[in-house]
Design an enzyme around this catalytic site. Structure first.
Site, short mmCIF file in Angstrom:
data_model
loop_
_atom_site.label_atom_id
_atom_site.label_comp_id
_atom_site.label_asym_id
_atom_site.label_seq_id
_atom_site.Cartn_x
_atom_site.Cartn_y
_atom_site.Cartn_z
N SER A 1 0.84 -1.19 0.00
CA SER A 1 0.00 0.00 0.00
C SER A 1 0.88 1.24 0.00
CB SER A 1 -0.88 -0.01 1.26
OG SER A 1 -1.53 1.23 1.42
N TYR B 1 -1.64 -0.85 10.43
CA TYR B 1 -1.79 -1.19 9.01
C TYR B 1 -0.58 -0.70 8.22
CZ TYR B 1 -3.53 -1.27 4.24
OH TYR B 1 -3.67 -1.49 2.89
#
Length: 179
Positions: free
Chosen positions: A140, A154
């Site tokens: 990401s 995350y």
């Protein structure tokens, strides 16, 4: 094109989209996720739209590491080989650290990093035996720097996955295995 493609987390999101696109391009698919009913529906959809496409599905919780190895091997046996493995399964639950949500933050860390490690290990075991394969991990843009609140863990797991992937790429650089 890589013909036999395994995708984890294939029942929704990016995994679902990749399965549809690879089927459209003529690939055979090995699809796994926790929700078998959604995988079965996806298999029916893909086989209906793309009659020559072979689609195999299996339930898999990537946090069951022994099952990851067994599932990847079973898919390899089903299709004769695996040409590409897409390590896609992940999650984004969590909260600011110190707010009582360690359980959610830990689950995100375990799923996005430790389970991804298990998937990479299982894929590379197969690729090294075949002396060929393509490993893809889904990270990401959040991996590029720390993030607040629910994104803290995350972002850290995606940074770890990016680093792991770079290390694997360096390790297999002069082999037929691509990362």
């Amino acid at each position: 094109m890589r013909k036999n493609i395994l995708i984890t987390g294939a029942s929704s999101g990016l995994g679902l989209g990749m399965a549809r696109e690879f089927a459209r391009r003529g690939a055979n698919l090995a699809l796994c996720a926790r929700r078998l009913d959604e995988l079965e529906a996806l298999r029916a959809e893909l086989e209906s739209r793309h009659p020559g496409c072979v689609v195999r599905v299996r339930p898999l919780d990537v946090n069951d590491h022994d099952a990851v190895f067994a599932t990847f091997r079973a898919f390899r046996d089903d299709l004769g080989r695996l040409d590409r493995v897409v390590v896609n399964a992940g999650m984004g639950k969590g909260a600011s650290l110190g707010t009582g949500y360690f359980h959610a933050n830990r689950r995100t860390a375990e799923t996005n990093f430790v389970a991804a490690l298990a998937q990479c290990e299982a894929a590379l075991e197969i690729f090294r035996a075949q002396n060929d394969g393509h490993l893809v991990t889904i990270s990401s843009v959040a991996a590029t720097r720390g993030a607040p609140r629910a994104s803290t863990v995350y972002a850290a797991t995606k940074a770890g996955l990016s680093s792991l992937t770079e290390g694997i790429r360096a390790d297999v650089l002069r082999t037929p295995i691509r990362v």
